[in-house]
Design an enzyme around this catalytic site. Sequence first.
Site, PDB file in Angstrom:
ATOM      1  N   ASP A 147       0.336  36.194  87.634  1.00  0.00           N
ATOM      2  CA  ASP A 147       1.357  35.071  87.011  1.00  0.00           C
ATOM      3  C   ASP A 147       0.373  33.802  86.852  1.00  0.00           C
ATOM      4  O   ASP A 147       1.055  32.803  86.067  1.00  0.00           O
ATOM      5  CB  ASP A 147       2.361  35.162  87.865  1.00  0.00           C
ATOM      6  CG  ASP A 147       3.312  36.205  87.946  1.00  0.00           C
ATOM      7  OD1 ASP A 147       3.319  36.950  87.129  1.00  0.00           O
ATOM      8  OD2 ASP A 147       4.347  36.106  88.377  1.00  0.00           O
ATOM      9  N   GLY A 168       1.427  42.173  95.294  1.00  0.00           N
ATOM     10  CA  GLY A 168       1.122  43.086  93.939  1.00  0.00           C
ATOM     11  C   GLY A 168      -0.342  43.071  93.504  1.00  0.00           C
ATOM     12  O   GLY A 168      -0.934  41.892  93.829  1.00  0.00           O
TER      13      GLY A 168
END
Length: 359
Positions: free
Chosen positions: A139, A10
Amino acid sequence: MRIAISTGGGDARGLNAVIRAAVLSAIGRGWEVLGIKRGFGGLLGEDECIPLTRDSVRGIAHLGGTILRTTNRGNPFNYPVRQTDGSFAAVDRSEELLERARSLGIDALITIGGDGSLAIAQRLFEKGMRIVGVPKTIDNDVSGTVYTFGFDTAVNTAIEAIDKLHTTAESHDRVLVMEVMGRHAGFIALHAGLAATADVILIPEIPYNVDAVCAKIMERDRRGRKFSIVVIAEGAHPVDGDESVLGQSLAGEAKRIGGVCGRLAWEIQERTGKEARSLVLGHLQRGGAPTGYDRLLATRFGGAATRAVADGKWGEMVALQTPHIVTVPILTALSETRRVDLTHDTVRTAREVGTSFGD
Ligand code: F6P
């Protein structure tokens, strides 16, 4: 010397700043640089490899996305190949990739990616490829580095959204449940939630109890605070349930999770009688320009990756160990997913100012 650069998994804001710094510092050493497009697709005949020059990286440091494109479905060791009956089979195409890299005269590869891409990098390294990793994920769940670029921008995007939710929640006496990214780690929810003064923060590291969440909301209600803001990481789950899985993933893609906020808002409304609404912040956390912090970290990572290549630090990745950029074995990143330390002062402070973790 001819090096190649790839971006996989991502996207995260700051990728272009890494590419720019790595390319310019490589060119400064007299090296040639190739960009492998769409993960490793450019080495597998699925996309192209392009020369990266001063011109190719001009004016890109402040842009989101990646000029090399990316994919989260291109693991060369498990490549989804369509069969004649329309189904997909996972095929090992790593030898083909190495052969193509050799034929292009690639002496070393800088690969920028999260845990999935770093695992691929480690396997390619074990097969003889001279590889240096750059950790990337919004994240912030990669071990061995204090921060990954893209995280700070995602946190700031979430903070801005929570600030906006506050005013509308207060005017309507509503509970607003906002879901942020974080499959295995709740750093975005924790940092944004605490900085933007959310009332409840739910993270994958602490399974939540809906009754405890409702108790916090009703305690505020009794004190005259008729609205509440709940920030929940997509990977958070109740004590008696699993993470919320969203529909069908495509071939080669990891399990798609999300949607937990809708279910939770419904449960809160049922149990408290207060109107509860939800929203998923989603890919807004990934698109657009990186913050100054992320641009700088990404630029430092790019420069350090080229230095690591010059020093022959194969199988290592660059990492922030404040205040320095160091290199650590990629295996360090793969040893475990970095998760929120529940004894950390950030968590303690949140509890001390009255934030509920739903436990
Ligand atoms: O790994 C980073 C991350 O942002 C996760 O939090 C999220 O689950 C995932 O990417 C989603 O990626 P995509 O929507 O590209 O499949």
